[in-house]
Design a protein around this motif. Structure first.
Motif, PDB file in Angstrom:
ATOM      1  N   TYR A 496       0.816  -1.210   0.000  1.00 49.35           N
ATOM      2  CA  TYR A 496       0.000   0.000   0.000  1.00 49.35           C
ATOM      3  C   TYR A 496       0.848   1.259   0.000  1.00 49.35           C
ATOM      4  O   TYR A 496       0.415   2.305  -0.494  1.00 49.35           O
ATOM      5  CB  TYR A 496      -1.031  -0.029   1.126  1.00 49.35           C
ATOM      6  CG  TYR A 496      -0.664   0.592   2.449  1.00 49.35           C
ATOM      7  CD1 TYR A 496      -0.804   1.955   2.668  1.00 49.35           C
ATOM      8  CD2 TYR A 496      -0.201  -0.190   3.502  1.00 49.35           C
ATOM      9  CE1 TYR A 496      -0.504   2.529   3.899  1.00 49.35           C
ATOM     10  CE2 TYR A 496       0.095   0.373   4.727  1.00 49.35           C
ATOM     11  CZ  TYR A 496      -0.053   1.728   4.923  1.00 49.35           C
ATOM     12  OH  TYR A 496       0.246   2.283   6.133  1.00 49.35           O
ATOM     13  N   TRP A 773      -7.402   4.265   2.471  1.00 46.42           N
ATOM     14  CA  TRP A 773      -6.811   4.138   1.134  1.00 46.42           C
ATOM     15  C   TRP A 773      -7.498   3.023   0.346  1.00 46.42           C
ATOM     16  O   TRP A 773      -7.759   3.167  -0.849  1.00 46.42           O
ATOM     17  CB  TRP A 773      -5.312   3.875   1.241  1.00 46.42           C
ATOM     18  CG  TRP A 773      -4.661   3.690  -0.101  1.00 46.42           C
ATOM     19  CD1 TRP A 773      -4.250   2.523  -0.673  1.00 46.42           C
ATOM     20  CD2 TRP A 773      -4.388   4.705  -1.068  1.00 46.42           C
ATOM     21  NE1 TRP A 773      -3.738   2.742  -1.919  1.00 46.42           N
ATOM     22  CE2 TRP A 773      -3.809   4.083  -2.184  1.00 46.42           C
ATOM     23  CE3 TRP A 773      -4.578   6.086  -1.084  1.00 46.42           C
ATOM     24  CZ2 TRP A 773      -3.411   4.793  -3.305  1.00 46.42           C
ATOM     25  CZ3 TRP A 773      -4.188   6.794  -2.199  1.00 46.42           C
ATOM     26  CH2 TRP A 773      -3.610   6.161  -3.298  1.00 46.42           C
ATOM     27  N   ARG A 777     -10.464   6.011  -1.266  1.00 46.19           N
ATOM     28  CA  ARG A 777      -9.259   6.591  -1.848  1.00 46.19           C
ATOM     29  C   ARG A 777      -9.500   7.994  -2.378  1.00 46.19           C
ATOM     30  O   ARG A 777      -8.673   8.895  -2.190  1.00 46.19           O
ATOM     31  CB  ARG A 777      -8.732   5.678  -2.958  1.00 46.19           C
ATOM     32  CG  ARG A 777      -7.382   6.089  -3.498  1.00 46.19           C
ATOM     33  CD  ARG A 777      -6.786   4.994  -4.377  1.00 46.19           C
ATOM     34  NE  ARG A 777      -6.734   3.707  -3.672  1.00 46.19           N
ATOM     35  CZ  ARG A 777      -6.129   2.621  -4.152  1.00 46.19           C
ATOM     36  NH1 ARG A 777      -5.550   2.664  -5.343  1.00 46.19           N
ATOM     37  NH2 ARG A 777      -6.130   1.496  -3.468  1.00 46.19           N
TER      38      ARG A 777
END
Length: 966
Positions: A496, A773, A777
């Motif tokens: 990530y 996220w 996002r």
């Protein structure tokens, strides 16, 4: 020679003295024979009336006289009973209105009370020669009277204090009566009668129970407090209400005065003091100071006697007061010190950073939101009192803040109920111990900003003002915080983090609580990306060390290494959602744990930052264990040592929330942007699903309702960036990890935009979770692009000012030392900015400029348009979706485009006016930033370049072909 101004000043001061002491006003020439003792410098004059123990300050610059509140001899007058009431559990014979009302907002040690129906009470009191009578009707939607098993305070119960005598009442209707506590047995006659959604308590308590009032009669005075414990069938106390709100457990000096009234209902006036309140008054020869002796409450029946010195510097509007105990070895519980000065104007506020970067509490708020708190629990050890409209006021800095409480006592001034601060000195290891010091600073203009700047000067003088630029000289990675997003996560950090970078997050502080992950290779790769990598640490809460186990951040020899309180109990710490209970680790054991843990971790995982939980968030306490004793001051010093050690390992140091004493050692504080008024279990990371959600089976936690959170925590009307006005260029701050930018997106999506406005106004960085996220996002990137480039332009600069530009405080402005200036609009209706013709702000609008950057959210032809523009970055939503471009080199632009059913115009001219957009070549990238496939661009007259449409967020790499530069 007396000028007309000084004659006026003397007239004011002598008239004021006459009001205080009851003597006739004297002429200026006879002031030397007056009981009033005067000292002065070029700015202020201080007068002391020894007989009454009163002090005033006259400000020569504006002629204002600051006076202490004139109090009655009591706060509650208890009527004499016409006849002894029948103790039968009925209240029909008690007259309306009740003497005391306990509202559901008057919470004390346990906070979880939701409404008047959940818990509230009406209280009646009366007396005769034999008894004190108490009646109470308690509204309670769930009755839980027992079984008791010795823990009466954990069930529905009533308690009250007369002086230092506690009357704890078990309420089982079958066998009501006093609970067993240490000391002489309490005797009462009592009845309890349950009702639907309520219960009634009625009792007669003989005066022989109460040494504080052993000879009752009209005019008898004693300290009094009364409270309700609310269980709600959980087996533990969830809520507690108390009168007065200033009450602290077993501390009679924090209770209100009660007085017994005569047959007419009036209370006879108290006799004048037989001896002066201030004794042995001596004025210094230079007339810039004086000293006297006075008593400040009692401990164990013995007066707390202090030698008090008042000092005025030569050329500053300051007054320093030092209280030296006559006997340092004397026992000291709590000593209410000299009363502070009242501000009776309609716009008076108290300014303080009370576990929040700053509040302005109106002094006429009833009940006052923070009536009693430890000074060490404040983020900065000062409180300001000022007129919000006219700007005059004073600040009170606690120069010995470790053993002190701050009380706001209610008084009446000019017919209005007002809160007035008062300092209560506490014992150090139960002794008077050492001199205590505090300093007043008076100002004629500038309000809370001027008061904050005075503390900034004080902090600089005492070595607390260590700037980020200074910290970056020792550790250059500190500057990676400038314009960063603070992101917490766990698990597959490498994946990530790569996506964050590819997705448009240029700078980030990426933190994990997952021990053993990530790998050294991943952490080195994160460092190469220009990110900071951090790990969670907590040395204040620990579990029992297993046989043969190694000392580390979470395990120690328990309970032996837990702090011992004054009653001989080991102090417990965190309680997990599954009920697992930690011990507090004695502060004397923090450093050994850190020295054992950190080198071992760094040898395997080269983190570049470290987050130290709790140490800078909790207050100060003492450890009475003779093996590892710790005073409150020593606890602070031990905390500083641990933070300094973490920094010495080459790590960028962070802490939970923040305190003034940690500023030299810490580069970022998480939680300063949030406050104390969470209405969800933020520390347990439980997200609310709605504004009215009830949280069941949560360990005791200071939960409030949505309205309180909305008013005091996220509300813009009474917040002010006091912390940033002092320390903005020293520490970077964020929201709390249980109150991140997107935390309330489900329960209250409007708060997401409001948090962005605070990030801009205060120039702070946003905070997210890895889950944001993965699932939100677009919202994460929008908040990051809106706020982080502004922070990068203002990081390391001093916040010069903060202003309310509208009466409702919806329009606010801050300015910074590099010329940056921003105006934000918290209101729901559109508005204009004074001095900015033609600029119309919508709800959540803003306009800001700084060297190298400009940003705005304004109305353009009726539409809300957001633009952030700097030398190498451009963001806008003017095209119907989010569009962000960054010029990473002379020949490369990266573009992040939101989903759109129509082609999106690429605003390359706004970012790179020196290139020919028709010579651009585009490649669509995958989520990790790798080349995916060429993407054709559409050229239109102008020339205008378009891409898309796209059904999902898309990243493009735009390369400039040969000859593309104009």
């Amino acid at each position: 020679m007396l000028t007309p101004r000084r004659v006026l000043l003397f007239t004011v001061e002598l008239a004021f003295f006459a009001l205080l002491s009851g003597v006739r006003s004297a002429s200026a020439e006879s002031k030397s024979s007056s009981p009033l003792v005067l000292v002065e410098n070029t700015h202020i004059q201080v007068g002391v009336a020894p007989q009454s123990g009163s002090i005033y300050v006259a400000d020569k610059r504006n002629g204002r006289v600051w006076r202490q509140p004139t109090r009655s001899a009591y706060d509650a007058a208890i009527p004499r009973a016409a006849g002894a009431p029948s103790i039968d559990g009925t209240i029909s014979e008690w007259p309306e209105p009740p003497l005391i009302s306990l509202t559901y907002k008057m919470t004390a040690d346990s906070k979880q009370i939701d409404s008047e129906k959940d818990c509230s009470a009406s209280i009646w009191l009366a007396w005769d020669d034999l008894n004190l009578y108490v009646a109470a009707r308690v509204r309670d939607d769930v009755l839980e009277f027992g079984p008791w098993e010795g823990i009466w305070w954990q069930r529905d119960s009533l308690e009250f204090w007369v002086g230092d005598t506690l009357v704890p009442l078990e309420l089982n209707p079958a066998s009501p009566g006093p609970a067993k506590v240490s000391g002489p047995a309490i005797k009462v006659v009592m009845a309890v009668r349950p009702e639907t959604g309520a219960y009634v308590v009625e009792l007669a308590a003989p005066w022989t129970n109460f040494p504080a009032a052993d000879r009752p009669g009209p005019g008898t005075r004693f300290r009094f407090a009364i409270g309700i414990n609310d269980s709600d069938a959980t087996g533990d106390r969830q809520g507690q209400l108390y009168f007065p709100p200033t009450r602290r457990h077993a501390n009679p000096s924090t209770y209100d005065w009660a007085a017994l009234a005569g047959n007419t209902g009036a209370v006879p006036p108290p006799p004048p003091p037989a001896i002066a309140v201030f004794r042995s008054v001596k004025r210094r020869d230079d007339h810039c100071g004086m000293s006297f002796e006075t008593d400040c409450g009692e401990t164990n029946g013995r007066p707390n006697t202090f030698e008090v010195a008042l000092t005025l510097p030569d050329d500053a509007p300051d007054l320093t007061i030092v209280a030296t105990p006559r006997d340092p070895e004397a026992p000291l519980g709590a000593a209410p010190f000299l009363e502070c000065f009242a501000l009776e104007t309609p716009d008076g506020v108290a300014a303080m950073a009370d576990y929040c970067n700053g509040h302005l509490y109106p002094l006429d708020t009833a009940p006052f939101p923070k009536p009693y708190q430890a000074v060490c629990g404040l983020d900065m050890p000062w409180v300001g009192i000022c007129d919000l409209a006219k700007g005059f006021g004073y600040s009170l800095i606690l120069e010995s803040p470790e053993d002190a409480d701050l009380a706001f006592e209610s008084c009446r001034m000019d017919g209005r109920a007002l809160a007035v601060p008062r300092i209560v000195w506490l014992g150090s290891m139960r002794k008077a111990a050492y001199p205590r010091s505090m300093r007043y600073h008076f100002t004629v203009e500038g309000g809370y900003v001027a008061l904050a700047k005075d503390y900034r000067a004080y902090a600089k003088e005492h070595g607390l003002l260590v700037t980020l630029e200074e910290k970056a000289k020792k550790n250059p990675r500190v500057k990676r915080l400038y314009g960063a997003a603070d992101v917490w996560g766990a698990g597959d950090m490498e994946s990530y983090v790569t996506q964050l970078k590819a997705g448009g997050v240029e700078r980030a502080l990426v933190q994990s609580g997952d021990r053993g992950k990530p790998s050294a290779e991943t952490l080195r790769a994160i460092d190469q990306l220009g990110y900071l990598s951090g790990q969670y640490d907590n040395y204040t809460d620990a579990l029992q060390l297993a046989e043969g186990g190694a000392l580390d951040f979470q395990h120690d020899r328990m309970p032996d290494n837990a702090p011992l309180d004054a009653q001989g109990n080991r102090i417990l710490g965190w309680i997990a959602l599954d009920g697992l209970k930690y011990y507090k680790r004695c502060p004397a054991r923090w450093m050994p744990a850190a020295q054992a843990d950190i080198p071992r971790i760094l040898a395997q995982q080269p983190y570049t930052a470290r987050f130290i939980d709790v140490t800078t968030a909790e207050g100060l306490y003492e450890c009475f264990d003779p093996v590892h004793p710790v005073t409150r001051r020593a606890k602070r010093e031990l905390g500083e040592q641990v933070l300094a050690y973490v920094g010495s390992r080459g790590l960028v140091v962070g802490g939970e929330h923040g305190k003034w004493w940690a500023v030299p050692h810490v580069s970022y504080f998480e939680g300063m942007m949030s406050g104390y008024y969470w209405f969800w279990p933020a520390g347990h990371l439980v997200k609310p699903k709605s504004k009215d959600e009830k949280f069941e089976n949560i360990p005791v936690y200071p939960l409030v309702d949505w309205a309180t959170y909305e008013k005091w925590d996220i509300g813009h009307r009474w917040r002010a960036p006091l912390w940033e006005l002092v320390f903005h260029d020293c520490v970077i701050t964020t929201w709390y990890w249980g109150d991140t930018n997107l935390w309330l997106q489900q329960a209250a999506p409007e708060i997401t935009a409001k948090k962005e406005l605070y990030n801009l106004l205060y120039a702070t960085i946003p905070m997210f979770w890895q889950d944001d996220w993965n699932n939100r996002r677009e919202l994460l990137l929008r908040a990051y692009w809106t706020t982080s480039h502004w922070h990068e332009a203002t990081a390391g600069t001093e916040m010069i000012s903060h202003e309310f530009l509208s009466p409702d405080h919806a329009l606010q402005r801050t300015r910074f030392s590099n010329g940056a200036e921003i105006v934000v609009h918290f209101g729901s209706a559109q508005t204009t900015i004074p001095g900015h013709a033609g600029v119309v702000l919508p709800a959540s609008g803003f306009v800001g400029t700084a060297p190298g950057i400009e940003l705005s959210r304004v109305l353009n032809n009726g539409a809300t348009v957001t633009i952030v523009r700097s030398k190498d970055f451009y963001y806008s939503d003017v095209f119907g979706t989010d569009v962000a471009l960054r010029r990473s080199s002379p020949n490369e632009i990266r573009a992040w485009l939101g989903p759109s059913p129509r082609p999106i115009t690429l605003p390359t001219r706004d970012l790179a006016p020196d290139i020919d957009p028709t010579r651009l070549q585009a490649t669509q990238l995958d989520q990790e930033g790798q080349n995916s496939q060429p993407l054709p661009l559409t050229t239109k007259p102008g020339p205008t370049i378009e891409a898309g449409p796209f059904d999902k967020p898309t990243t493009l790499l735009l390369l400039l072909s040969n000859g593309a530069h104009k």
